[in-house]
Design an enzyme around this catalytic site. Sequence first.
Site, mmCIF file in Angstrom:
data_model
loop_
_atom_site.group_PDB
_atom_site.id
_atom_site.type_symbol
_atom_site.label_atom_id
_atom_site.label_comp_id
_atom_site.label_asym_id
_atom_site.label_seq_id
_atom_site.Cartn_x
_atom_site.Cartn_y
_atom_site.Cartn_z
ATOM 1 C CE LYS A 75 46.442 42.990 34.564
ATOM 2 N NZ LYS A 75 44.987 43.265 34.379
ATOM 3 C CG HIS A 93 42.092 46.235 37.814
ATOM 4 N ND1 HIS A 93 41.255 46.720 36.829
ATOM 5 C CD2 HIS A 93 43.157 45.698 37.167
ATOM 6 C CE1 HIS A 93 41.792 46.470 35.634
ATOM 7 N NE2 HIS A 93 42.949 45.870 35.813
#
Length: 339
Positions: A75, A93
């Site tokens: 992440k 992302h």
Amino acid sequence: MVHLWMRHETRTSERRAPLTPSDAAALVAAGARVTVEESPQRVFGIEAYRVGGCEVAPAGSWTEAPPEAHILGVKELPETPAALRHTHIFFGHAYKGQEGAAHLLARFAAGGGELLDLEYLTVEGRRVIAFGYWAGYVGSSLGVLAALGRLGPLRPMERAELDLQVAETEPTGLTALVLGAQGRSGRGALDALAAAGVRSTAWDREETRELDRDALRAHDLLVNCVLSTTPQPPFVGPADLDAERALRVVADVTCDVTSEHNLVPVNTSVTTWEEPVRRVAATPTLDVIAVDNLPSLLPREASTAFSADLRPLVADLAGRRGPWQAARTAFERALATLG
């Protein structure tokens, strides 16, 4: 020789590892150099990596790693340093206008580093590695618990315990619809619903091309496993809140909540491990689950499957061949949009 440096994850709920101790040991045996940062929360203990021939480094020390090291994570990165000089491999992302995307890309531009986003490791446009199956499995399981009013704060566990929690419910009459049913996440979602004894309907491209909204709203639970990269009509939008519906819970596995391609725009922010459910409509009720690291609820199973897919790709990393080239191209395109 490729040097992989697996960093500690700063998010406290993130216990996954992109490489398991056994796969890391296999890479070392094949000639790779693997450094693993200590981590108090990773599902696998540091000694298992050390025994396999990995070097061990303090948590957060990747900032001082050799320039040629590939920094591997799952992440988001911490906010410092402001300039990123290494090649990083993680889920960034940052290519679809998500919140914070421009800032992250600017950090790479400032330091001359590179992002090889795991989401964009593709062959002929299809992803070759993902946590998707376990995201779908967990998302469906939580959706069932939420629909029956039994979902509280989350914590990491193993599959047998999650299955037991769901099995202790009484889902008589509950119906679920899985969108994106033929993908990794969709298959995991359907398997979880089958294990829970919930009647499910599976829709994929054909069924969502011309969406039957009445049929969609007739289900109690919607599990969204569709990843959209182009604009398309939403699955559950504001107009659906006032329509006649049985729908009470949306488990948004894809969780693209800050993107312009959000297919569940009744919700625009993630939910948390402490409060995994957000109510977006009161009469009749509609709750949304939008946890953006669902597979970390089952960190051992998710990490084992992901690592098994990642390990054979490492041989092509140094030469940026195959899916690594696709990831590099996606990064270059995104960087060019900074202007």
